[in-house]
Design an enzyme around this catalytic site. Structure first.
Site, mmCIF file in Angstrom:
data_model
loop_
_atom_site.group_PDB
_atom_site.id
_atom_site.type_symbol
_atom_site.label_atom_id
_atom_site.label_comp_id
_atom_site.label_asym_id
_atom_site.label_seq_id
_atom_site.Cartn_x
_atom_site.Cartn_y
_atom_site.Cartn_z
ATOM 1 N N ASP A 21 28.302 42.574 44.202
ATOM 2 C CA ASP A 21 26.980 42.392 43.582
ATOM 3 C C ASP A 21 26.051 43.599 43.722
ATOM 4 O OD1 ASP A 21 27.785 39.876 42.876
ATOM 5 O OD2 ASP A 21 26.651 38.835 44.433
ATOM 6 N N LYS A 69 41.247 55.335 61.832
ATOM 7 C CA LYS A 69 40.914 56.752 61.674
ATOM 8 C C LYS A 69 39.450 56.914 62.080
ATOM 9 C CE LYS A 69 44.195 55.928 58.349
ATOM 10 N NZ LYS A 69 44.566 54.626 57.801
ATOM 11 N N HIS A 100 44.735 55.223 47.547
ATOM 12 C CA HIS A 100 44.855 54.781 48.942
ATOM 13 C C HIS A 100 43.536 54.217 49.464
ATOM 14 C CE1 HIS A 100 45.724 55.488 53.383
ATOM 15 N NE2 HIS A 100 46.819 54.867 52.977
ATOM 16 N N ASP A 160 29.964 64.679 69.427
ATOM 17 C CA ASP A 160 28.729 64.749 70.223
ATOM 18 C C ASP A 160 27.916 63.462 70.187
ATOM 19 O OD1 ASP A 160 29.379 67.345 70.879
ATOM 20 O OD2 ASP A 160 28.117 68.255 69.335
ATOM 21 N N LYS A 163 40.433 51.844 50.379
ATOM 22 C CA LYS A 163 40.304 50.448 50.824
ATOM 23 C C LYS A 163 38.818 50.082 50.769
ATOM 24 C CE LYS A 163 43.600 52.503 53.756
ATOM 25 N NZ LYS A 163 44.812 52.181 53.130
ATOM 26 N N HIS A 210 46.250 51.878 63.159
ATOM 27 C CA HIS A 210 46.010 52.405 61.816
ATOM 28 C C HIS A 210 44.595 52.959 61.669
ATOM 29 C CE1 HIS A 210 46.039 51.749 57.229
ATOM 30 N NE2 HIS A 210 47.031 52.576 57.478
#
EC number: 2.7.8.-
Length: 494
Positions: free
Chosen positions: A419, A236, A412, A241, A414, A234
């Site tokens: 604080d 990404k 979507h 470079d 996450k 999952h």
């Protein structure tokens, strides 16, 4: 004639009995495996036992597809010399944390040294303190910058996504990557075989013909069934470079630009990183690539881990987790953050199905006076997951947690912000699948300005969200209650 029918019925009964006996024996063997041979929570054990008992003919098939745990036999291998180098970095940082002796150390790093140490010790998530970060909450801006960075690449591009759609955006990205491959730039694409099933060989043919290399993660050896469908990559990650890295929630496809009629606007969170944290993303990509590549393995030489002059001062740890790991590191990172909260907690997650201990940690924070805010989607992309998410979030209302439905499309993102001091952005949802079954990667960020920006993004989203109050939740229909109940029962295996 009657005699022939009698014989046929007798034989059919024998066949049916054999099928039932065979299924019973298989279910019994799998039940034994689930209880005694695998490391599972009690909830997960009971959920799978219920499946095997109430679906005797199909239970073992579901277990083969969705329930088998991956063997922890080092899928991701690193040679001894490079492992020694990584261990040396970790040991040096552990010693520095003990003595509070970090170059460019800031208040957050000193304050959260126990969390840094936990991720270091169990995940080799080395701390970097010289990073510059850009936050994306809109897909168009993110992909505009990514395409420009691809065009500016001179040496290599390492490109890893769970989903790469064979649509306008997907083909545009693949075309840009193909152009760089034609120019002699090393371009490697790692995609998940299940998530990117619309891509596969035909969609990649033009890219490969231009000199690009692509590999599927856990490819299926059968035409219609993937026996590892329960353990997906999952992550990404993009590394360009060795200077620029991307990590976060956006996949590659038109729907992530808000072009889906079903979902509308796509609200996500992604990071562009310049600094030594890019080396951690590079390491993660190399491990993943080498685990699946049939050729063109990537070495761990200096070319892929250059010095980066970012001028930044942001502390970042890149932590990964998966079914190959002994510990649920990203989950532990989330829990450590929540337990450290004194003032506020801001959570965004499309799938909110954590275990009871995780829910209790949020309740404890709220009951202790911490301002806890959770935002979830108001439309389903996976129905069972949606209703289980709603029930879990609503279970926190009595403790004083504020829950919001995002109404402006699909949420979507996450993110976790504590604080106004530390934050996490990545690929991991707050559910059993992300914590235990899938391969995930998150950035843990020790910086007040970034934390405040992510908190402000949450606050901005409130303008297009509605609060889920106790009174509103109590008015839900019997049909919704039924869907919640079934989804909650299945949540350990969702």
């Amino acid at each position: 004639m009657i005699e022939l029918l009698s014989i046929a019925l007798k034989h059919s009964n024998i066949i049916l009995n054999s099928i039932f006996i065979g299924a019973f024996i298989l279910n019994l063997l799998f039940a034994f495996t689930i209880i005694f041979m695998e490391r599972r929570s009690a909830n997960s054990i009971w959920a799978w036992l219920l499946v095997l008992v109430f679906l005797p003919l199909f239970g073992f098939i579901l277990y083969l597809l969705l329930g088998r745990q991956i063997q922890r036999d080092q899928i991701f291998k690193i040679d001894k010399e490079d492992k020694k180098g990584l261990e040396l970095i970790v040991d040096e940082q552990l010693a520095a944390l003990k003595n509070e002796n970090f170059s460019n150390s800031n208040y957050q790093i000193v304050k959260f040294k126990e969390m840094i140490q936990m991720l270091l010790y169990n995940n080799a998530a080395f701390l970097t303190t010289d990073n510059d970060l850009k936050i994306y909450t809109d897909g168009q801006e993110k992909f505009d910058d990514l395409i420009q960075d691809i065009r500016n690449a001179t040496d290599y591009i390492h490109f890893q996504y769970y989903i790469i759609q064979n649509d306008e955006l997907g083909r545009t990205i693949l075309n840009e990557l193909g152009k760089k491959a034609e120019q002699g730039v090393e371009v490697k694409i790692l995609y998940d075989d299940m998530g990117s099933r619309g891509l596969r060989k035909k969609g990649l043919r033009p890219f490969r013909n231009k000199g690009g290399h692509a590999e599927a993660f856990f490819p299926s050896k059968l035409p219609l069934i993937n026996l590892r469908m329960n353990n997906r990559n999952h992550r990404k990650i993009v590394v360009i470079d060795g200077q620029i890295g991307y990590v976060g929630g956006f996949n590659v496809g038109d729907e992530y630009l808000g072009k889906s009629k079903k979902f509308g606007y796509w609200r996500d969170t992604h990071l562009r990183i310049v600094g030594d944290a890019v080396n951690a993303l590079q390491l993660r990509f190399i491990l993943d690539w080498n685990s699946q590549a049939t050729r063109d393995h990537i070495s761990y030489d200096d070319r892929y881990f250059p010095d980066v002059n970012s001028g930044g001062t942001i502390g970042v740890q890149i932590a990964s987790s998966g079914p190959d790991e002994e510990w649920e590191q990203i989950k532990y990172g989330y829990l450590k953050m929540i337990s450290s909260a004194k003032k506020s907690i801001y959570i965004q997650s499309p799938y909110f199905i954590p275990d009871q201990a995780f829910l209790d940690s949020i309740k404890i924070a709220a009951l202790g006076g911490v301002d806890v805010n959770i935002m979830i989607p108001n439309k389903p992309d996976h129905p069972f997951v949606f209703w289980a998410t709603l029930k879990n979030a609503a279970s926190l209302l009595d403790a004083g947690v504020k829950v919001f439905h995002y109404d402006n499309g699909f949420l979507h993102s996450k993110t976790l912000v504590i604080d106004d001091e530390i934050a996490s952005v990545g690929t991991a949802n707050m559910d059993h699948r992300s914590f235990t079954l899938n391969f995930e990667v998150n950035a843990f960020i020790y910086d007040q300005q970034i934390a405040k920006k992510l908190k402000q993004a949450f606050i901005d989203d409130l303008a297009v969200s509605s609060e889920l109050t106790k009174a509103r939740y109590a008015k839900r229909s019997l049909w919704i209650k039924f869907k919640e109940g079934i989804s909650q029962l299945l949540s350990p295996i969702l």
